[in-house]
Design a protein around this motif. Structure first.
Motif, PDB file in Angstrom:
ATOM      1  N   SER A  37      44.727  87.233  69.479  1.00  0.00           N
ATOM      2  CA  SER A  37      45.634  88.248  68.938  1.00  0.00           C
ATOM      3  C   SER A  37      46.998  88.216  69.624  1.00  0.00           C
ATOM      4  O   SER A  37      47.996  88.691  69.055  1.00  0.00           O
ATOM      5  N   LEU A  38      47.052  87.662  70.825  1.00  0.00           N
ATOM      6  CA  LEU A  38      48.331  87.501  71.528  1.00  0.00           C
ATOM      7  C   LEU A  38      48.901  86.098  71.342  1.00  0.00           C
ATOM      8  O   LEU A  38      50.115  85.906  71.469  1.00  0.00           O
ATOM      9  N   LEU A  66      53.164  98.222  69.371  1.00  0.00           N
ATOM     10  CA  LEU A  66      54.387  97.806  68.693  1.00  0.00           C
ATOM     11  C   LEU A  66      55.309  99.003  68.470  1.00  0.00           C
ATOM     12  O   LEU A  66      56.525  98.904  68.661  1.00  0.00           O
ATOM     13  N   TYR A  99      46.969  98.172  68.732  1.00  0.00           N
ATOM     14  CA  TYR A  99      47.866  97.015  68.594  1.00  0.00           C
ATOM     15  C   TYR A  99      49.157  97.469  67.919  1.00  0.00           C
ATOM     16  O   TYR A  99      50.265  97.102  68.331  1.00  0.00           O
ATOM     17  N   LEU A 124      59.160  88.576  72.062  1.00  0.00           N
ATOM     18  CA  LEU A 124      58.831  89.970  71.798  1.00  0.00           C
ATOM     19  C   LEU A 124      59.446  90.890  72.841  1.00  0.00           C
ATOM     20  O   LEU A 124      59.945  91.974  72.521  1.00  0.00           O
ATOM     21  N   LEU A 141      50.437  95.039  74.665  1.00  0.00           N
ATOM     22  CA  LEU A 141      51.591  94.691  73.855  1.00  0.00           C
ATOM     23  C   LEU A 141      52.862  95.354  74.392  1.00  0.00           C
ATOM     24  O   LEU A 141      53.958  94.814  74.249  1.00  0.00           O
ATOM     25  N   LEU A 151      55.408  86.124  73.184  1.00  0.00           N
ATOM     26  CA  LEU A 151      55.629  87.276  74.044  1.00  0.00           C
ATOM     27  C   LEU A 151      57.027  87.291  74.661  1.00  0.00           C
ATOM     28  O   LEU A 151      57.642  88.354  74.800  1.00  0.00           O
ATOM     29  N   ARG A 153      49.223  84.626  68.622  1.00  0.00           N
ATOM     30  CA  ARG A 153      50.043  84.631  67.412  1.00  0.00           C
ATOM     31  C   ARG A 153      51.376  85.344  67.627  1.00  0.00           C
ATOM     32  O   ARG A 153      52.165  85.503  66.689  1.00  0.00           O
ATOM     33  N   VAL A 154      51.638  85.779  68.856  1.00  0.00           N
ATOM     34  CA  VAL A 154      52.884  86.480  69.186  1.00  0.00           C
ATOM     35  C   VAL A 154      53.609  85.716  70.289  1.00  0.00           C
ATOM     36  O   VAL A 154      53.010  85.372  71.308  1.00  0.00           O
ATOM     37  N   ASP A 179      53.627  92.046  62.141  1.00  0.00           N
ATOM     38  CA  ASP A 179      54.289  90.916  62.810  1.00  0.00           C
ATOM     39  C   ASP A 179      55.207  91.511  63.874  1.00  0.00           C
ATOM     40  O   ASP A 179      56.352  91.852  63.596  1.00  0.00           O
ATOM     41  N   PRO A 180      54.724  91.672  65.121  1.00  0.00           N
ATOM     42  CA  PRO A 180      55.507  92.352  66.150  1.00  0.00           C
ATOM     43  C   PRO A 180      56.878  91.734  66.414  1.00  0.00           C
ATOM     44  O   PRO A 180      57.867  92.456  66.544  1.00  0.00           O
ATOM     45  N   VAL A 181      56.940  90.412  66.499  1.00  0.00           N
ATOM     46  CA  VAL A 181      58.226  89.761  66.799  1.00  0.00           C
ATOM     47  C   VAL A 181      59.224  90.011  65.678  1.00  0.00           C
ATOM     48  O   VAL A 181      60.389  90.347  65.927  1.00  0.00           O
TER      49      VAL A 181
END
Length: 418
Positions: free
Chosen positions: A56-57, A298, A294, A65, A150, A62, A59-60, A339-341
């Motif tokens: 799950s991290l 964000l 999650y 982010l 996150l 960091l 795909r980000v 999509d956090p980023v």
């Protein structure tokens, strides 16, 4: 068997959806309250840490982010089974002075772990559920593990409102929300749900409305009763102003257990999710309970970056930037998988969206013009053809005359020489 191990085993049944009260009974029992959702398949404390970076991290990005903020200054209330402040990744994150326990301590304590229930600051978690939720939001980095929250500089307000017996009621949850408001929460995470038909005038509905009116981002799990695929409202997720979160898997598809409904706003990773457990270490769990934090993490990052944004603008930004499976929303993953980023980066120079909307349709290419089909020759075309013929014949005649003249001249010269 220690009290904590026994409690964890009891929780395994409750958190797997095998609650003492069947899901359908909640609609009939007026006093029934929200349930804790999750599999609860790990024991604690866990001495061994999970070394790798959870999917799950992965795909980000960091670094991208966190280029502007890691959530410092943002306070996130976790209304759950308590939040352990012994785990090294959570100890610096938890504001115990702002926490509260809304369940009465039991008198039959049999060991030190049980006697800790006398604490009233919400930092005792005998189930482990709230500690996992808090870790996904704000766990600090630690050597030996790739897991981190996150928003790893956000502050957690621990509020214990439920346990492995699902003792929490909608009224105590309402009190917990009011406590979070009083303690300056910017984001509230509620990883509990009930199918009891609650309306806006219920104590829980009014408490949620008060939080929304205070510009607090309220995030709630959609629930884990979605195996039948039927649409169903769960609360507090279905109240107006709440960002309801479903679960997605590694393929960005809805997890089979995730509750579907018209209230679902977005989805987030909820399968094989790594997080912190009481005492130390991490474990893996499943459920919309772990998708919600999650998104709450964000929301904390967006709140830190844009402190003047209103709560509905933060929610709209999260929904608008989600990765969609269709152009719009559906009842399974809402507006898509968060999509956090993208949510952070696309807020640089633009005004926040007031509500999510389908992506604009791409412009259509211009229609091709039909080819001109001439069925007969026009007079102009005929004249041009004749002129071409005349020029061609004229050129041939000139060449023939010139050639004949040359032959005659050469013939005369030949006779003179003789």
């Amino acid at each position: 068997m220690t009290y904590r191990t026994k409690a964890a085993l009891l929780a395994a049944a409750a958190l797997a959806g095998l609650t003492a009260v069947s899901p359908s009974a909640y609609a009939d029992e007026a006093s029934a309250g929200p349930r804790i959702d999750g599999s609860g398949e790990c024991t604690f404390p866990m001495k061994k840490q999970i070394a790798g970076i959870p999917w799950s991290l992965q795909r980000v990005l960091l670094d991208e982010l966190w280029q502007d903020t890691k959530g410092k200054g943002v306070r996130v209330a976790v209304i759950d089974t308590g939040v352990d402040d012994v785990n090294p990744q959570l100890k610096p994150a938890v504001d115990a002075s702002a926490g509260k326990d809304f369940l009465k301590p039991e008198k039959d304590a049999v060991d030190k772990a049980a006697s800790d229930r006398g604490k009233t600051d919400g930092t005792v978690d005998e189930v482990g559920h709230g500690t996992k939720v808090a870790g996904i939001i704000a766990a600090r980095p630690r050597k030996g593990t790739g897991f981190v929250g996150l928003a790893p500089e956000a502050t957690i307000i621990p509020i214990r409102q439920n346990d492995e017996k699902n003792s929490g009621k909608s009224d105590t949850m309402a009190d917990a929300i009011d406590h979070a408001i009083a303690k300056g929460a910017h984001v509230i995470n509620i990883s509990q749900d009930t199918t009891q038909a609650l309306d806006a005038q219920s104590s829980l509905g009014q408490a949620v409305a008060r939080a929304v009116a205070k510009e607090i981002v309220v995030v709630a799990s959609a629930g884990n009763d979605g195996m039948d695929g039927k649409l169903k409202n769960t609360y507090p997720a279905a109240f107006p102003g709440v960002l309801a979160v479903a679960s997605s898997d590694r393929n960005n598809e809805r997890a089979a257990f995730s509750q579907a409904g018209e209230f679902v706003g977005v989805a987030a990773p909820g399968v094989d999710v790594v997080s912190t457990v009481p005492g130390g270490g991490q474990c893996v769990d499943n459920g919309t309970s772990f998708s919600a934090p999650y998104v709450a993490g964000l929301a904390a990052l967006l709140r830190a970056k844009h402190p003047k944004w209103e709560a509905h603008e933060i929610i709209a930004q999260i929904e608008q930037t989600a990765e969609r499976s269709i152009n719009g929303r559906d009842n399974f993953v809402g507006w898509g998988v968060v999509d956090p980023v993208r949510a952070l980066n696309e807020s640089e120079d633009e005004k926040p969206p007031q509500s999510p909307a389908p992506d604009p349709d791409p412009p259509k290419p211009p229609a091709p013009e039909p080819a001109h089909l001439a069925l007969s020759e026009t007079p102009q075309e005929r004249d041009e053809r004749y002129a071409t013929y005349a020029l061609g014949i004229g050129g041939v005649l000139v060449a023939v005359v010139a050639g004949t003249a040359t032959v005659v001249r050469d013939s005369r010269r030949s006779r003179r020489l003789q």
